[in-house]
Design a protein around this motif. Structure first.
Motif, mmCIF file in Angstrom:
data_model
loop_
_atom_site.group_PDB
_atom_site.id
_atom_site.type_symbol
_atom_site.label_atom_id
_atom_site.label_comp_id
_atom_site.label_asym_id
_atom_site.label_seq_id
_atom_site.Cartn_x
_atom_site.Cartn_y
_atom_site.Cartn_z
ATOM 1 N N ILE A 181 -4.865 7.198 4.876
ATOM 2 C CA ILE A 181 -5.693 6.077 4.403
ATOM 3 C C ILE A 181 -4.888 4.788 4.419
ATOM 4 C CG2 ILE A 181 -6.915 5.133 2.407
ATOM 5 C CD1 ILE A 181 -7.742 7.969 1.670
ATOM 6 N N VAL A 182 -3.629 4.847 4.001
ATOM 7 C CA VAL A 182 -2.770 3.654 4.016
ATOM 8 C C VAL A 182 -2.709 3.062 5.419
ATOM 9 C CG1 VAL A 182 -0.384 2.867 3.825
ATOM 10 C CG2 VAL A 182 -1.390 4.245 2.003
ATOM 11 N N HIS A 183 -2.465 3.916 6.417
ATOM 12 C CA HIS A 183 -2.439 3.420 7.805
ATOM 13 C C HIS A 183 -3.749 2.733 8.159
ATOM 14 C CE1 HIS A 183 -2.740 3.236 12.122
ATOM 15 N NE2 HIS A 183 -3.786 4.047 12.051
ATOM 16 N N LYS B 275 -0.890 -11.696 1.175
ATOM 17 C CA LYS B 275 0.174 -11.230 2.049
ATOM 18 C C LYS B 275 0.423 -9.751 1.807
ATOM 19 C CE LYS B 275 4.881 -12.045 3.652
ATOM 20 N NZ LYS B 275 6.126 -12.832 3.507
ATOM 21 N N LEU B 276 -0.014 -8.937 2.770
ATOM 22 C CA LEU B 276 0.273 -7.514 2.716
ATOM 23 C C LEU B 276 1.658 -7.306 3.320
ATOM 24 C CD1 LEU B 276 -0.644 -4.642 2.123
ATOM 25 C CD2 LEU B 276 -1.729 -4.586 4.380
ATOM 26 N N VAL B 277 2.633 -7.054 2.452
ATOM 27 C CA VAL B 277 4.025 -6.995 2.893
ATOM 28 C C VAL B 277 4.352 -5.650 3.527
ATOM 29 C CG1 VAL B 277 6.441 -7.139 2.170
ATOM 30 C CG2 VAL B 277 4.730 -8.651 1.135
ATOM 31 N N GLY B 278 4.015 -4.564 2.843
ATOM 32 C CA GLY B 278 4.478 -3.272 3.316
ATOM 33 C C GLY B 278 3.514 -2.134 3.053
ATOM 34 N N ALA B 279 3.730 -1.042 3.813
ATOM 35 C CA ALA B 279 2.949 0.173 3.667
ATOM 36 C C ALA B 279 3.905 1.355 3.601
ATOM 37 C CB ALA B 279 1.982 0.337 4.835
ATOM 38 N N CYS B 280 3.723 2.214 2.609
ATOM 39 C CA CYS B 280 4.563 3.395 2.422
ATOM 40 C C CYS B 280 3.703 4.640 2.587
ATOM 41 C CB CYS B 280 5.215 3.370 1.049
ATOM 42 S SG CYS B 280 6.283 4.796 0.736
ATOM 43 N N LEU B 281 4.037 5.456 3.577
ATOM 44 C CA LEU B 281 3.298 6.675 3.874
ATOM 45 C C LEU B 281 4.176 7.868 3.499
ATOM 46 C CD1 LEU B 281 2.545 4.344 6.044
ATOM 47 C CD2 LEU B 281 1.370 6.181 7.234
ATOM 48 N N PRO C 27 -9.467 7.753 16.563
ATOM 49 C CA PRO C 27 -8.390 6.817 16.229
ATOM 50 C C PRO C 27 -8.064 6.741 14.749
ATOM 51 C CG PRO C 27 -10.378 5.640 16.877
ATOM 52 C CD PRO C 27 -10.597 7.083 17.217
ATOM 53 N N ARG C 28 -8.969 7.149 13.889
ATOM 54 C CA ARG C 28 -8.673 7.139 12.452
ATOM 55 C C ARG C 28 -7.650 8.198 12.086
ATOM 56 N NH1 ARG C 28 -14.870 7.647 10.706
ATOM 57 N NH2 ARG C 28 -14.635 9.222 12.345
ATOM 58 N N ILE C 29 -7.592 9.259 12.856
ATOM 59 C CA ILE C 29 -6.692 10.361 12.556
ATOM 60 C C ILE C 29 -5.538 10.454 13.547
ATOM 61 C CG2 ILE C 29 -7.700 12.286 13.881
ATOM 62 C CD1 ILE C 29 -6.893 12.303 10.103
ATOM 63 N N LEU D 35 0.851 -1.181 0.000
ATOM 64 C CA LEU D 35 0.000 0.000 0.000
ATOM 65 C C LEU D 35 0.892 1.238 0.000
ATOM 66 C CD1 LEU D 35 -2.540 -0.951 2.835
ATOM 67 C CD2 LEU D 35 -2.657 -1.538 0.398
ATOM 68 N N ALA D 36 0.464 2.288 -0.684
ATOM 69 C CA ALA D 36 1.189 3.554 -0.646
ATOM 70 C C ALA D 36 0.208 4.689 -0.841
ATOM 71 C CB ALA D 36 2.285 3.606 -1.714
ATOM 72 N N GLY D 37 0.575 5.855 -0.291
ATOM 73 C CA GLY D 37 -0.251 7.036 -0.461
ATOM 74 C C GLY D 37 0.451 8.252 0.101
ATOM 75 N N ASP D 38 0.059 9.429 -0.381
ATOM 76 C CA ASP D 38 0.692 10.670 0.057
ATOM 77 C C ASP D 38 -0.313 11.525 0.803
ATOM 78 O OD1 ASP D 38 -0.338 13.058 -1.989
ATOM 79 O OD2 ASP D 38 -0.407 11.048 -2.857
ATOM 80 N N SER D 39 0.196 12.320 1.749
ATOM 81 C CA SER D 39 -0.604 13.273 2.513
ATOM 82 C C SER D 39 -1.772 12.546 3.185
ATOM 83 C CB SER D 39 -1.062 14.411 1.589
ATOM 84 O OG SER D 39 -1.530 15.501 2.327
ATOM 85 N N MET D 40 -3.024 12.953 2.910
ATOM 86 C CA MET D 40 -4.140 12.237 3.525
ATOM 87 C C MET D 40 -4.233 10.817 2.990
ATOM 88 S SD MET D 40 -6.221 12.868 5.972
ATOM 89 C CE MET D 40 -6.740 14.578 6.104
#
Length: 314
Positions: A170-172, A187-193, A226-228, A161-166
């Motif tokens: 969303i990625v989190h 398999k969700l390997v990684g998240a890039c914020l 908790p979402r923010i 997953l990846a995303g910028d700013s808001m």
């Protein structure tokens, strides 16, 4: 009197966006459309797909044009654009070009999500659309699902997953929900914020980003939501991926939000690996508007490296 009321501004982020209290919205960013194309002369091909017909949820799918037609499998990236929940689109030139560059650099399949925007569709609709899109992507993991590119070329043991700013927020939230609910064998390997937005209890709520959250999510409890606010998110310790990359920029007003997420995640009890990289001398999402500058190219290469770490061992 009606005319005076209609000119009263509810939120503005110039030169990109203005919303009025009578419900009118003016968007000056993300409204242009780059048509999809399957063109062997480019290093990538794209097409647009409908995910949920009833709500109009769509996405743009990207693959490298050099991919082998004989079932070559590549990592899958699900991308969530930024824009404060109220602007941006995977079809506009800014995000189309960014995701296309990632696909070419990392040699991956990507799905860029067109979640519905506030205030016409207030939060949590963006989160629900984002989750529906992720589930749609993972529905292809058994060789079924409606999209041939994902069926034939997606490696569902290497999903990111990846995303910028808001979109980073969303990625989190998607990774956190995946940690609780699972993704049916994927398999969700990684998240890039990238330059992510988060709130804090002690936030004064006066920045554009803070006012945007209150504007786009009228039912929120504020900055203890908790979402923010990851410090209030009980799901953080069970984040559904094994590694996280946080990218920040030195002159970004949201830099401290990214650092806050980094420190909070490290203390949460989550057992994955978290890395952080800072772009010196740069501002918020600089890479989207100056994609060919040295720091933007370095950021792109770092994201590609994050996705491709360990590829040879898979």
């Amino acid at each position: 009197m009606d005319s005076g009321r209609s000119s009263e501004v509810a939120l503005e982020f110039l030169p990109h966006f203005r919303a009025y209290k009578d419900g009118r919205v003016e968007r000056f960013f993300g409204t242009d459309v780059v048509p999809p194309s399957i063109n062997s002369q480019n290093v990538f091909s794209t097409k647009d797909v409908h995910i949920v017909q009833e709500t109009g949820l769509k996405a743009r799918v990207f693959i490298p044009s050099t991919i082998s037609p004989a079932g070559q499998k590549l990592p899958v990236l699900v991308y969530y654009h930024g824009g404060g929940f109220y602007m941006g689109s995977p079809f506009c030139s800014t995000y189309h070009n960014h995701v296309a560059s990632l696909v070419a650099e990392a040699n991956i399949v990507a799905v860029s999500v067109d979640y519905r925007l506030a205030p016409e569709h207030p939060v949590p609709i963006a989160y629900e659309d984002s989750w529906a899109a992720l589930q749609w992507v993972t529905s292809h993991c058994t060789g079924e699902g409606p999209d041939a590119w994902l069926r034939e070329h997606g490696d569902f043991h290497r999903v990111f997953l990846a995303g910028d700013s808001m979109g980073g927020n969303i990625v989190h939230n998607m990774a956190a929900r995946a940690g609780v609910e699972g993704l049916a064998g994927v398999k969700l390997v990684g998240a890039c914020l990238v330059h992510p937005y988060f709130g804090r209890k002690e936030s004064p709520g006066t920045s554009v980003a803070d006012r945007s959250w209150l504007f786009t999510c009228p039912t929120t409890s504020g900055f203890d939501d908790p979402r923010i606010n990851p410090a209030e998110d009980s799901r953080l310790s069970s984040l559904g991926c094994s590694k996280v990359l946080i990218l920040i920029a030195e002159k970004d007003n949201s830099k401290e939000r990214g650092l806050f997420y980094y420190e909070t995640l490290k203390k949460s009890g989550w057992h994955g690996e978290v890395e952080i990289m800072e772009s010196e001398g740069e501002e918020h999402v600089f890479h989207l508007f100056h994609p060919n500058c040295e720091k933007a190219l370095a950021l792109l290469k770092r994201m590609a490296s994050f996705i491709n770490q360990g590829r040879a061992s898979n």
